[in-house]
Scaffold this motif. Structure first.
Motif, PDB file in Angstrom:
ATOM      1  N   ARG A  34      38.641  32.649  32.837  1.00  0.00           N
ATOM      2  CA  ARG A  34      37.922  31.860  31.826  1.00  0.00           C
ATOM      3  C   ARG A  34      37.127  32.776  30.896  1.00  0.00           C
ATOM      4  O   ARG A  34      37.025  32.515  29.698  1.00  0.00           O
ATOM      5  CB  ARG A  34      36.993  30.869  32.523  1.00  0.00           C
ATOM      6  N   PHE A  35      36.582  33.869  31.432  1.00  0.00           N
ATOM      7  CA  PHE A  35      35.810  34.839  30.624  1.00  0.00           C
ATOM      8  C   PHE A  35      36.713  35.868  29.952  1.00  0.00           C
ATOM      9  O   PHE A  35      36.218  36.817  29.337  1.00  0.00           O
ATOM     10  CB  PHE A  35      34.793  35.575  31.495  1.00  0.00           C
ATOM     11  N   LYS A  36      38.033  35.701  30.094  1.00  0.00           N
ATOM     12  CA  LYS A  36      39.019  36.631  29.528  1.00  0.00           C
ATOM     13  C   LYS A  36      38.803  38.053  30.032  1.00  0.00           C
ATOM     14  O   LYS A  36      38.966  39.030  29.322  1.00  0.00           O
ATOM     15  CB  LYS A  36      39.023  36.568  28.006  1.00  0.00           C
ATOM     16  N   PHE A  37      38.390  38.141  31.307  1.00  0.00           N
ATOM     17  CA  PHE A  37      38.177  39.413  32.008  1.00  0.00           C
ATOM     18  C   PHE A  37      37.149  40.307  31.317  1.00  0.00           C
ATOM     19  O   PHE A  37      37.243  41.529  31.357  1.00  0.00           O
ATOM     20  CB  PHE A  37      39.512  40.129  32.249  1.00  0.00           C
ATOM     21  N   VAL A  38      36.133  39.661  30.709  1.00  0.00           N
ATOM     22  CA  VAL A  38      34.994  40.360  30.114  1.00  0.00           C
ATOM     23  C   VAL A  38      33.739  39.808  30.793  1.00  0.00           C
ATOM     24  O   VAL A  38      33.518  38.585  30.809  1.00  0.00           O
ATOM     25  CB  VAL A  38      34.916  40.137  28.585  1.00  0.00           C
ATOM     26  N   CYS A  39      32.923  40.689  31.346  1.00  0.00           N
ATOM     27  CA  CYS A  39      31.707  40.268  32.044  1.00  0.00           C
ATOM     28  C   CYS A  39      30.760  39.565  31.073  1.00  0.00           C
ATOM     29  O   CYS A  39      30.414  40.134  30.028  1.00  0.00           O
ATOM     30  CB  CYS A  39      31.025  41.483  32.665  1.00  0.00           C
ATOM     31  N   PRO A  40      30.321  38.349  31.406  1.00  0.00           N
ATOM     32  CA  PRO A  40      29.402  37.649  30.519  1.00  0.00           C
ATOM     33  C   PRO A  40      27.990  38.247  30.518  1.00  0.00           C
ATOM     34  O   PRO A  40      27.200  37.972  29.630  1.00  0.00           O
ATOM     35  CB  PRO A  40      29.389  36.219  31.062  1.00  0.00           C
ATOM     36  N   ASN A  41      27.698  39.087  31.502  1.00  0.00           N
ATOM     37  CA  ASN A  41      26.368  39.696  31.597  1.00  0.00           C
ATOM     38  C   ASN A  41      26.247  40.977  30.771  1.00  0.00           C
ATOM     39  O   ASN A  41      25.286  41.157  30.032  1.00  0.00           O
ATOM     40  CB  ASN A  41      26.021  39.992  33.058  1.00  0.00           C
ATOM     41  N   CYS A  42      27.227  41.871  30.917  1.00  0.00           N
ATOM     42  CA  CYS A  42      27.130  43.188  30.256  1.00  0.00           C
ATOM     43  C   CYS A  42      28.215  43.417  29.214  1.00  0.00           C
ATOM     44  O   CYS A  42      28.202  44.435  28.530  1.00  0.00           O
ATOM     45  CB  CYS A  42      27.157  44.305  31.296  1.00  0.00           C
ATOM     46  N   ARG A  43      29.170  42.502  29.124  1.00  0.00           N
ATOM     47  CA  ARG A  43      30.311  42.585  28.201  1.00  0.00           C
ATOM     48  C   ARG A  43      31.308  43.674  28.595  1.00  0.00           C
ATOM     49  O   ARG A  43      32.194  44.024  27.832  1.00  0.00           O
ATOM     50  CB  ARG A  43      29.893  42.770  26.742  1.00  0.00           C
ATOM     51  N   GLY A  44      31.187  44.188  29.816  1.00  0.00           N
ATOM     52  CA  GLY A  44      32.126  45.185  30.312  1.00  0.00           C
ATOM     53  C   GLY A  44      33.395  44.528  30.838  1.00  0.00           C
ATOM     54  O   GLY A  44      33.471  43.316  31.034  1.00  0.00           O
ATOM     55  N   GLU A  45      34.396  45.345  31.083  1.00  0.00           N
ATOM     56  CA  GLU A  45      35.682  44.872  31.588  1.00  0.00           C
ATOM     57  C   GLU A  45      35.558  44.416  33.037  1.00  0.00           C
ATOM     58  O   GLU A  45      34.900  45.059  33.848  1.00  0.00           O
ATOM     59  CB  GLU A  45      36.689  46.017  31.491  1.00  0.00           C
ATOM     60  N   LEU A  46      36.188  43.289  33.357  1.00  0.00           N
ATOM     61  CA  LEU A  46      36.278  42.837  34.740  1.00  0.00           C
ATOM     62  C   LEU A  46      37.604  43.323  35.316  1.00  0.00           C
ATOM     63  O   LEU A  46      38.664  43.077  34.744  1.00  0.00           O
ATOM     64  CB  LEU A  46      36.205  41.309  34.816  1.00  0.00           C
ATOM     65  N   VAL A  47      37.510  44.039  36.429  1.00  0.00           N
ATOM     66  CA  VAL A  47      38.697  44.593  37.087  1.00  0.00           C
ATOM     67  C   VAL A  47      38.727  44.117  38.536  1.00  0.00           C
ATOM     68  O   VAL A  47      37.714  43.693  39.087  1.00  0.00           O
ATOM     69  CB  VAL A  47      38.722  46.140  37.026  1.00  0.00           C
ATOM     70  N   ALA A  48      39.894  44.200  39.165  1.00  0.00           N
ATOM     71  CA  ALA A  48      40.032  43.785  40.558  1.00  0.00           C
ATOM     72  C   ALA A  48      39.079  44.575  41.450  1.00  0.00           C
ATOM     73  O   ALA A  48      38.974  45.795  41.330  1.00  0.00           O
ATOM     74  CB  ALA A  48      41.466  43.971  41.028  1.00  0.00           C
ATOM     75  N   ARG A  49      38.375  43.855  42.318  1.00  0.00           N
ATOM     76  CA  ARG A  49      37.449  44.511  43.245  1.00  0.00           C
ATOM     77  C   ARG A  49      38.254  45.323  44.245  1.00  0.00           C
ATOM     78  O   ARG A  49      39.244  44.841  44.800  1.00  0.00           O
ATOM     79  CB  ARG A  49      36.608  43.457  43.963  1.00  0.00           C
ATOM     80  N   PRO A  50      37.861  46.563  44.514  1.00  0.00           N
ATOM     81  CA  PRO A  50      38.586  47.358  45.506  1.00  0.00           C
ATOM     82  C   PRO A  50      38.453  46.745  46.897  1.00  0.00           C
ATOM     83  O   PRO A  50      37.463  46.099  47.201  1.00  0.00           O
ATOM     84  CB  PRO A  50      37.923  48.735  45.435  1.00  0.00           C
ATOM     85  N   LYS A  51      39.453  46.961  47.703  1.00  0.00           N
ATOM     86  CA  LYS A  51      39.433  46.431  49.060  1.00  0.00           C
ATOM     87  C   LYS A  51      38.786  47.442  49.991  1.00  0.00           C
ATOM     88  O   LYS A  51      38.941  48.641  49.818  1.00  0.00           O
ATOM     89  CB  LYS A  51      40.856  46.126  49.510  1.00  0.00           C
ATOM     90  N   ARG A  52      38.049  46.937  50.956  1.00  0.00           N
ATOM     91  CA  ARG A  52      37.427  47.808  51.953  1.00  0.00           C
ATOM     92  C   ARG A  52      38.348  47.982  53.137  1.00  0.00           C
ATOM     93  O   ARG A  52      39.071  47.076  53.533  1.00  0.00           O
ATOM     94  CB  ARG A  52      36.116  47.208  52.449  1.00  0.00           C
ATOM     95  N   ASN A  53      38.275  49.172  53.733  1.00  0.00           N
ATOM     96  CA  ASN A  53      38.991  49.459  54.959  1.00  0.00           C
ATOM     97  C   ASN A  53      38.357  48.616  56.063  1.00  0.00           C
ATOM     98  O   ASN A  53      37.139  48.588  56.183  1.00  0.00           O
ATOM     99  CB  ASN A  53      38.863  50.944  55.259  1.00  0.00           C
ATOM    100  N   PRO A  54      39.132  47.923  56.893  1.00  0.00           N
ATOM    101  CA  PRO A  54      38.537  47.066  57.915  1.00  0.00           C
ATOM    102  C   PRO A  54      37.723  47.825  58.964  1.00  0.00           C
ATOM    103  O   PRO A  54      36.798  47.285  59.529  1.00  0.00           O
ATOM    104  CB  PRO A  54      39.734  46.379  58.562  1.00  0.00           C
ATOM    105  N   ALA A  55      38.041  49.078  59.214  1.00  0.00           N
ATOM    106  CA  ALA A  55      37.294  49.880  60.189  1.00  0.00           C
ATOM    107  C   ALA A  55      36.617  51.040  59.468  1.00  0.00           C
ATOM    108  O   ALA A  55      37.161  51.577  58.517  1.00  0.00           O
ATOM    109  CB  ALA A  55      38.233  50.409  61.256  1.00  0.00           C
ATOM    110  N   PRO A  56      35.423  51.419  59.906  1.00  0.00           N
ATOM    111  CA  PRO A  56      34.761  52.561  59.274  1.00  0.00           C
ATOM    112  C   PRO A  56      35.616  53.824  59.384  1.00  0.00           C
ATOM    113  O   PRO A  56      36.283  54.052  60.392  1.00  0.00           O
ATOM    114  CB  PRO A  56      33.469  52.732  60.069  1.00  0.00           C
ATOM    115  N   VAL A  57      35.580  54.623  58.354  1.00  0.00           N
ATOM    116  CA  VAL A  57      36.323  55.888  58.342  1.00  0.00           C
ATOM    117  C   VAL A  57      35.417  56.966  58.913  1.00  0.00           C
ATOM    118  O   VAL A  57      34.266  57.094  58.530  1.00  0.00           O
ATOM    119  CB  VAL A  57      36.747  56.256  56.894  1.00  0.00           C
ATOM    120  N   THR A  58      35.940  57.726  59.851  1.00  0.00           N
ATOM    121  CA  THR A  58      35.151  58.822  60.419  1.00  0.00           C
ATOM    122  C   THR A  58      35.499  60.095  59.674  1.00  0.00           C
ATOM    123  O   THR A  58      36.652  60.351  59.330  1.00  0.00           O
ATOM    124  CB  THR A  58      35.419  58.995  61.919  1.00  0.00           C
TER     125      THR A  58
END
Length: 63
Positions: A34-58
């Motif tokens: 709906r925002f055309k992938f532009v942040c309504p707060n800062c006007r920056g680009e909205l990109v896919a959130r990175p995925k977290r590894n399910p287990a902590p990396v040692t």
């Protein structure tokens, strides 16, 4: 990582598809579109959130 869309307040679990800007404002796919992938707060680009590894990396101390 935030667990709710900043616009519609829908719940976002870690594996939910969602979008963030460089300031980590977080939005669900519907609101991002709906925002055309532009942040309504800062006007920056909205990109896919990175995925977290399910287990902590040692650290092994080398790369």
């Amino acid at each position: 990582m935030k667990n709710a869309c900043e616009s519609c307040n829908s719940t976002l679990v870690l594996k939910s598809p969602c979008f963030i800007c460089s300031y980590e404002c977080t939005f669900c796919p519907d609101c991002s579109k709906r925002f055309k992938f532009v942040c309504p707060n800062c006007r920056g680009e909205l990109v896919a959130r990175p995925k977290r590894n399910p287990a902590p990396v040692t650290s092994t101390g080398s790369f």
